[in-house]
Design a protein around this motif. Structure first.
Motif, PDB file in Angstrom:
ATOM      1  N   PRO A  32      18.682  74.719  42.597  1.00  5.26           N
ATOM      2  CA  PRO A  32      17.852  75.920  42.457  1.00  5.26           C
ATOM      3  C   PRO A  32      18.706  77.145  42.148  1.00  5.26           C
ATOM      4  O   PRO A  32      19.801  77.309  42.684  1.00  5.26           O
ATOM      5  CB  PRO A  32      17.179  76.047  43.823  1.00  5.26           C
TER       6      PRO A  32
ATOM      7  N   VAL B 230      17.341  77.012  36.446  1.00  7.76           N
ATOM      8  CA  VAL B 230      18.120  76.290  37.448  1.00  7.76           C
ATOM      9  C   VAL B 230      19.585  76.673  37.298  1.00  7.76           C
ATOM     10  O   VAL B 230      19.984  77.301  36.315  1.00  7.76           O
ATOM     11  CB  VAL B 230      17.966  74.758  37.308  1.00  7.76           C
TER      12      VAL B 230
ATOM     13  N   ALA C 161      12.328  75.532  41.229  1.00  5.91           N
ATOM     14  CA  ALA C 161      13.069  74.387  41.750  1.00  5.91           C
ATOM     15  C   ALA C 161      13.485  74.620  43.193  1.00  5.91           C
ATOM     16  O   ALA C 161      13.957  75.700  43.558  1.00  5.91           O
ATOM     17  CB  ALA C 161      14.302  74.129  40.882  1.00  5.91           C
TER      18      ALA C 161
END
Length: 411
Positions: free
Chosen positions: A239, A270, A225
């Motif tokens: 992220p 995440v 991410a």
């Protein structure tokens, strides 16, 4: 293994995390376990030892320096288990792990450095298999809960006859400071990628830590991410700084166990940021902050500016701050038969310091005391494949939570 002078050596005991680890072992190691403290300075080691309780004040001190290869070899040959906090590992770690692999000495570290771990695998797996050494990287908060949580999910699904893991996603939340050692490792990895195209290619490979890259399944992995996003149940995420390493570590654990988690496993991580407008703002802020930090590490002037504000290696929060922190990781999984599970890994204490001291300490004790109960493997391993359920039980007894339950919630 022939009888050695020590059962367990803490290398880097005078550093910030080394002191915390030494204090934890002084409180928890059983009587009769022969523990020693090692580092470059006898004076600093003696000062650490003087603050320890009880019999730990008699622990022997051992001088060793990575600049003196002979001292590192002698250190590795003197003990059954060596755990090291001396980093960044890409700069200072290789002589230690190589010496342990050759000597048949079980080894553990806190590495979250992709290039170091890959290099260590390539250099030490074969000699460690031959000598019987367990080489275990990534035994702190940055990576260990991810690795153990996915192991538990796979075991539960297998027990239930629910099939193999398919879609797995971790959401991390925590309260605590930024580890100076983690920052130093990030800076070092950024420098390696700047000057080495092969390191950049390694970072782009979702199976970068695989023991057998050609044998990996042709499975499309979710990209790491880089932007804020929302889960299906409305939580905002950003992220997670350790995802580019942890996702590859979990995939290595899967491959080392003959892909027993599932050849179709996809795995991502995440950072959880909450719900609603506040969660969205937090996700945007964290994403921008991480991007800015990584970008600033690319240039000398901005790196010098960062050094004025970020914690330096060997430093950390005070006792009150360490005690007030916590971590919680929730891992949602779907199997190929459509069953859903949720694993939770959680614990008290600042993640990078207090909680890491528990994780690293229990990893060290498992290597030193639980050899007959550990998975029968040697070589370059992961926490899940080297320590597995034995470490999970130790961490539960130490106050951390690891549990798996069926789930009907969307991942």
């Amino acid at each position: 293994m022939r009888r050695r002078e020590h059962d367990l050596v803490v290398y880097g005991a005078s550093g910030f995390v080394g002191k915390l680890l030494s204090a934890y072992l002084a409180e928890t190691a059983p009587a009769g376990l022969r523990v020693a403290l090692a580092g470059r300075s006898r004076e600093k080691l003696a000062a650490v030892r003087a603050e320890l309780p009880g019999a730990a004040r008699e622990w022997p001190l051992v001088l060793a320096d990575t600049a003196d290869p002979g001292s590192v070899v002698a250190l590795a040959e003197s003990t059954r288990v060596l755990v090291t906090t001396v980093g960044p590992y890409a700069v200072l770690g290789m002589p230690v792990v190589e010496a342990c692999a050759r000597a048949g000495t079980h080894y553990a570290d806190l590495s979250g450095e992709l290039t170091f771990t890959r290099d260590a695998i390539d250099r030490t797996d074969a000699p460690a298999r031959e000598s019987g050494a367990r080489i275990v990287h990534s035994c702190g908060y940055d990576s260990l809960p991810s690795d153990l949580a996915v192991l538990l999910l796979a075991e539960q699904a297998r027990t239930d006859g629910a099939g193999e893991l398919r879609d797995v996603r971790l959401v991390a939340t925590s309260r605590g400071g930024v580890s100076g050692g983690t920052v130093a490792s990030m800076r070092g990895q950024a420098a390696i990628r700047r000057r080495d195209p092969s390191a950049r290619r390694l970072a782009d490979d979702p199976f970068a830590l695989s023991p057998d890259r050609p044998a990996e399944p042709d499975t499309s992995q979710p990209p790491d991410a880089t932007l804020p996003s929302r889960t299906r149940d409305g939580r905002w995420t950003a992220p997670f700084v350790m995802a580019p390493y942890n996702t590859r570590l979990v995939r290595r654990s899967n491959a080392l166990q003959s892909w027993s988690y599932g050849r179709g496993l996809t795995y991502g991580e995440v950072m959880g940021c909450g719900r609603g407008a506040r969660g969205a703002a937090t996700a945007v802020g964290m994403t921008a902050g991480l991007a800015g930090l990584l970008g600033a590490m690319r240039f000398a002037p901005s790196r010098a500016l960062l050094d004025r504000f970020l914690p330096a290696p060997g430093t950390g929060p005070d006792h009150a701050a360490r005690q007030s922190g916590w971590f919680r990781m929730v891992v949602e999984a779907r199997t190929d038969l459509g069953r859903r599970y949720r694993a939770t890994a959680a614990g008290p204490g600042d993640p990078g310091y207090a909680a890491t001291a528990v994780m690293f300490g229990e990893s060290a004790l498992a290597l030193a005391l639980d050899g007959d109960r550990l998975p029968p493997r040697a070589g370059s391993l992961t926490p899940a494949t080297a320590l597995g359920d034995v470490l999970v039980r130790r961490l539960r007894a130490a106050g951390h939570a690891y549990e798996v339950v069926p789930s009907a919630d969307p991942a």
